[in-house]
Scaffold this motif. Structure first.
Motif, PDB file in Angstrom:
ATOM      1  N   LYS A   2      12.915  28.983  -6.256  1.00 16.32           N
ATOM      2  CA  LYS A   2      13.275  30.249  -7.098  1.00 16.32           C
ATOM      3  C   LYS A   2      14.730  29.307  -7.271  1.00 16.32           C
ATOM      4  CE  LYS A   2       9.957  33.569  -6.314  1.00 16.32           C
ATOM      5  NZ  LYS A   2       9.616  34.994  -6.073  1.00 16.32           N
ATOM      6  N   TRP A   4      17.351  31.328  -8.503  1.00 19.29           N
ATOM      7  CA  TRP A   4      18.086  32.162  -8.361  1.00 19.29           C
ATOM      8  C   TRP A   4      18.101  32.115  -6.188  1.00 19.29           C
ATOM      9  CZ3 TRP A   4      16.227  35.492  -3.809  1.00 19.29           C
ATOM     10  CH2 TRP A   4      14.936  35.352  -4.222  1.00 19.29           C
ATOM     11  N   LEU A   5      17.273  31.988  -5.969  1.00 22.41           N
ATOM     12  CA  LEU A   5      17.063  31.371  -4.591  1.00 22.41           C
ATOM     13  C   LEU A   5      18.085  30.095  -4.191  1.00 22.41           C
ATOM     14  CD1 LEU A   5      16.694  32.614  -2.126  1.00 22.41           C
ATOM     15  CD2 LEU A   5      14.111  31.026  -1.766  1.00 22.41           C
ATOM     16  N   PRO A  37      16.820  39.428  -0.313  1.00 21.94           N
ATOM     17  CA  PRO A  37      16.362  39.349  -1.779  1.00 21.94           C
ATOM     18  C   PRO A  37      14.981  38.693  -2.318  1.00 21.94           C
ATOM     19  CG  PRO A  37      19.153  38.915  -1.619  1.00 21.94           C
ATOM     20  CD  PRO A  37      18.222  39.159  -1.135  1.00 21.94           C
ATOM     21  N   LEU A  38      14.521  37.833  -1.207  1.00 29.69           N
ATOM     22  CA  LEU A  38      13.294  37.198  -1.409  1.00 29.69           C
ATOM     23  C   LEU A  38      12.250  37.503  -1.058  1.00 29.69           C
ATOM     24  CD1 LEU A  38      12.015  34.405  -1.906  1.00 29.69           C
ATOM     25  CD2 LEU A  38      12.703  33.640   0.502  1.00 29.69           C
ATOM     26  N   SER A  41      11.079  40.034  -3.514  1.00 31.49           N
ATOM     27  CA  SER A  41      11.378  39.869  -5.165  1.00 31.49           C
ATOM     28  C   SER A  41       9.305  39.723  -5.062  1.00 31.49           C
ATOM     29  CB  SER A  41      11.483  38.154  -5.241  1.00 31.49           C
ATOM     30  OG  SER A  41      10.479  37.265  -3.969  1.00 31.49           O
ATOM     31  N   ASN A  42       8.427  40.231  -3.480  1.00 24.87           N
ATOM     32  CA  ASN A  42       7.714  39.895  -3.365  1.00 24.87           C
ATOM     33  C   ASN A  42       6.488  41.248  -4.229  1.00 24.87           C
ATOM     34  OD1 ASN A  42       4.575  39.803  -2.563  1.00 24.87           O
ATOM     35  ND2 ASN A  42       5.690  41.705  -0.785  1.00 24.87           N
ATOM     36  N   ARG A  43       6.820  41.687  -5.680  1.00 23.79           N
ATOM     37  CA  ARG A  43       6.286  42.709  -5.761  1.00 23.79           C
ATOM     38  C   ARG A  43       5.079  42.931  -6.256  1.00 23.79           C
ATOM     39  NH1 ARG A  43      10.044  45.216  -8.466  1.00 23.79           N
ATOM     40  NH2 ARG A  43       8.938  47.085  -8.812  1.00 23.79           N
ATOM     41  N   LYS A  49       7.982  45.333 -13.464  1.00 29.75           N
ATOM     42  CA  LYS A  49       9.241  44.763 -13.296  1.00 29.75           C
ATOM     43  C   LYS A  49      10.409  45.327 -13.207  1.00 29.75           C
ATOM     44  CE  LYS A  49       7.721  40.539 -12.663  1.00 29.75           C
ATOM     45  NZ  LYS A  49       7.863  39.836 -11.798  1.00 29.75           N
ATOM     46  N   LEU A  54      16.120  44.227  -9.798  1.00 32.73           N
ATOM     47  CA  LEU A  54      16.298  43.053 -10.366  1.00 32.73           C
ATOM     48  C   LEU A  54      17.248  42.788 -10.357  1.00 32.73           C
ATOM     49  CD1 LEU A  54      14.965  40.515 -11.167  1.00 32.73           C
ATOM     50  CD2 LEU A  54      15.452  41.320 -13.744  1.00 32.73           C
ATOM     51  N   THR A  57      19.797  43.303  -6.919  1.00 34.86           N
ATOM     52  CA  THR A  57      19.851  42.543  -6.128  1.00 34.86           C
ATOM     53  C   THR A  57      21.035  41.711  -6.534  1.00 34.86           C
ATOM     54  OG1 THR A  57      16.766  42.626  -5.876  1.00 34.86           O
ATOM     55  CG2 THR A  57      18.463  40.626  -4.833  1.00 34.86           C
ATOM     56  N   SER A 282       7.041  33.843   2.531  1.00 29.55           N
ATOM     57  CA  SER A 282       6.741  33.104   1.133  1.00 29.55           C
ATOM     58  C   SER A 282       6.362  31.991   0.363  1.00 29.55           C
ATOM     59  CB  SER A 282       8.322  32.417   0.843  1.00 29.55           C
ATOM     60  OG  SER A 282       8.797  31.558   1.838  1.00 29.55           O
TER      61      SER A 282
END
Length: 528
Positions: A2, A4-5, A37-38, A41-43, A49, A54, A57, A282
């Motif tokens: 990702k 952002w990662l 953060p990672l 992201s598991n939603r 959302k 979001l 983070t 992940s």
């Protein structure tokens, strides 16, 4: 990977290599900027959302980066406060998930507790950055923040994700031990070396049980299996360092320093536990087995006083003979012949029967029943007597308009003892996946309680239960708030039988967390 990662990882490397802070500050920074953060992201799709989470983070990553690169500055406390606010939002997210779901799916509960623990870790980080006097020296304040980021949030997140793959008796043992241990360990570090040793021993039981569970769990692929098992197994090593440190606090001549713990315990947790665990999960985040209950619910709720009052002046209200016009909606014509005809007659012609009840509160729950009675006397709902004397329940059955209730063909059964209202229950039915359920709603102050009952036949007896017959069943006891069902830790079980003298007997058992707390015995016979 990702985008952002990638950015977050580059910022972490920038902070780690160019910060003037001691090297070991990167242990917490890695969690704040990459691991947390990672994992957040598991939603699940049904969670939607959350813009607050979001953007929160991203803001948290920026705040931590600035703190690491600028050294001691006047705005450090403000940046630490912003990070703390972010973790509080995460904690509220966990509480919200917990409330919306109710008392079900223990693996999701572990995830929720992990979110709450992150909020605690955020507070200790803020206290460290703002140099708040917590009664402990600064390094211990910082270590407490690490503790709740790794042993709190991350470990419980891994635990919850593991439960989505496999649940067993050992999983429950490990889970509850790991949930309790972070708080006990933090208290022990702060106040009592003996409590610290006891909490580490509890941790050891939970972690080694968790390791054994992880090695028996199947994963999505070989790489995930390898990384997740390394992550859990590394805890078996680092917890021994914790035990050694705890023992050094209560034993003379045996010294384990904080510096030693940071060098070995901290670094192993950052790399072998944190990095491999986050990387492994992940690769394929397991989906939650929990599904939001979807069945028709009553729109009728009450105020501070309920009773028959909730139906006055409403549409409908004609008198009805029975709770249902045709009982065959619950059992097929073939099965109907096997349920005793008198039982079927009672449900279809309820007004032709007299109902006698004997209420038995179980001894351990009796003090709570006394307190509840003080409330129910005012609300006039589920207003059951405290004595075990036999009373006749009188009352009436009335129709309720579909438009008002929201379900179809609803009947209100109003029951009284000595002309005092005991409760009002709204009976309807719904069909899901080919099975028809008895859908009962009890109006409560500004909410309602729904009992979704499976209807089963056992020889000539009838069994109605909120215990699920299978994982896809709608059966259960729910609190309905604004039309949303929340699972309660309550189950109810009715057994209706026919005696040779023509009398019907029914036993209604209520349990909370599996413990029986209320049993009502009914005797039912035809009038005249």
């Amino acid at each position: 990977m990702k985008p952002w990662l990638v950015v977050s990882t580059l910022l972490f490397l920038l902070a780690a290599f160019f910060s003037a802070d001691p090297w070991y500050y990167s242990i917490l920074t890695a969690a704040q900027m990459i691991y947390v953060p990672l994992l957040l992201s598991n939603r699940q799709p049904e969670e939607g959302k959350s813009p607050l989470l979001l953007y929160g983070t991203g803001t948290a990553v920026v705040m931590v980066t600035i703190l690491r690169l600028t050294g001691d500055m006047p705005w450090d406390a403000a940046l630490g406060l912003l990070y703390f606010i972010f973790t509080i939002l995460v904690a509220f997210h966990g509480v919200r998930r917990m409330v919306r779901r109710g008392f079900t799916n223990v693996e999701e509960f572990f995830l929720d507790v992990g979110y709450v623990y992150l909020g605690i870790g955020g507070f200790w980080f803020f206290a460290f950055v703002a140099e708040i006097d917590t009664g402990f020296y600064p390094l211990l304040t910082w270590l407490t923040s690490i503790h709740f980021h790794y042993a709190g949030f991350m470990l419980l997140t891994f635990l919850g994700l593991l439960g989505r793959r496999r649940k067993s008796r050992s999983y429950y043992t490990a889970g509850w031990s790991v949930v309790a241990a972070p708080i006990l360990l933090a208290l022990g570090i702060s106040f009592s070396p003996i409590l610290e040793v006891a909490s580490v021993l509890l941790y050891i039981v939970g972690i080694y049980t968790l390791i054994a569970t992880a090695w028996r769990t199947s994963f999505k692929n070989r790489m995930q299996e390898l990384l997740c098992r390394i992550s859990f197994t590394s805890l078996g090593v680092t917890i021994l360092f914790s035990l050694a440190y705890a023992l050094s606090q209560v034993m003379d001549g045996f010294v384990v320093t904080i510096e030693f713990m940071i060098m070995f315990h901290g670094v192993i947790n950052m790399v072998a536990f944190g990095l491999t665990g986050v990387w492994g999960w992940s690769l394929a985040f397991p989906e939650a087995t929990y599904q939001v209950p979807r069945f028709p619910v009553s729109n009728i709720t009450g105020g501070w006083r309920i009773g028959e009052h909730v139906l006055k002046g409403k549409e409908g209200g004609r008198s009805c003979s029975g709770l249902v016009d045709d009982f065959s909606i619950y059992v097929s014509e073939r099965e109907e012949g096997e349920v005793h005809p008198e039982i079927v007659s009672f449900y279809e012609q309820t007004d032709k029967y007299r109902l006698y009840s004997r209420v038995c509160w179980h001894w351990w729950f009796y003090p709570f029943a006394v307190l509840y009675r003080a409330v129910s006397t005012v609300t006039k709902q589920i207003n059951l007597p405290l004595s075990r004397q036999t009373y006749e329940m009188t009352g009436a059955i009335r129709s309720v308009s579909d438009k008002l209730d929201g379900r179809e063909n609803t009947r209100a059964w109003i029951r009284k003892i000595n002309e005092s209202e005991v409760f009002i229950a709204l009976y309807a039915s719904h069909t899901s996946r080919g099975q028809t359920y008895m859908n009962i709603s009890l109006p409560l102050p500004f909410s309602a309680m729904a009992g979704i009952l499976e209807v089963r036949r056992e020889r000539e007896e009838l069994v109605l239960t909120s215990e699920k017959g299978n994982s896809e069943s709608d059966a259960g006891t729910y609190l309905i708030v604004r039309g949303r069902p929340i699972v309660l830790p309550l189950t109810e079980h009715f057994r209706v039988s026919h005696e040779e003298n023509g009398v019907l007997c029914a036993v209604h058992t209520m349990r909370i967390f599996g413990l029986p707390f209320l049993t009502i015995h009914y005797r039912i016979n035809r009038k005249g």
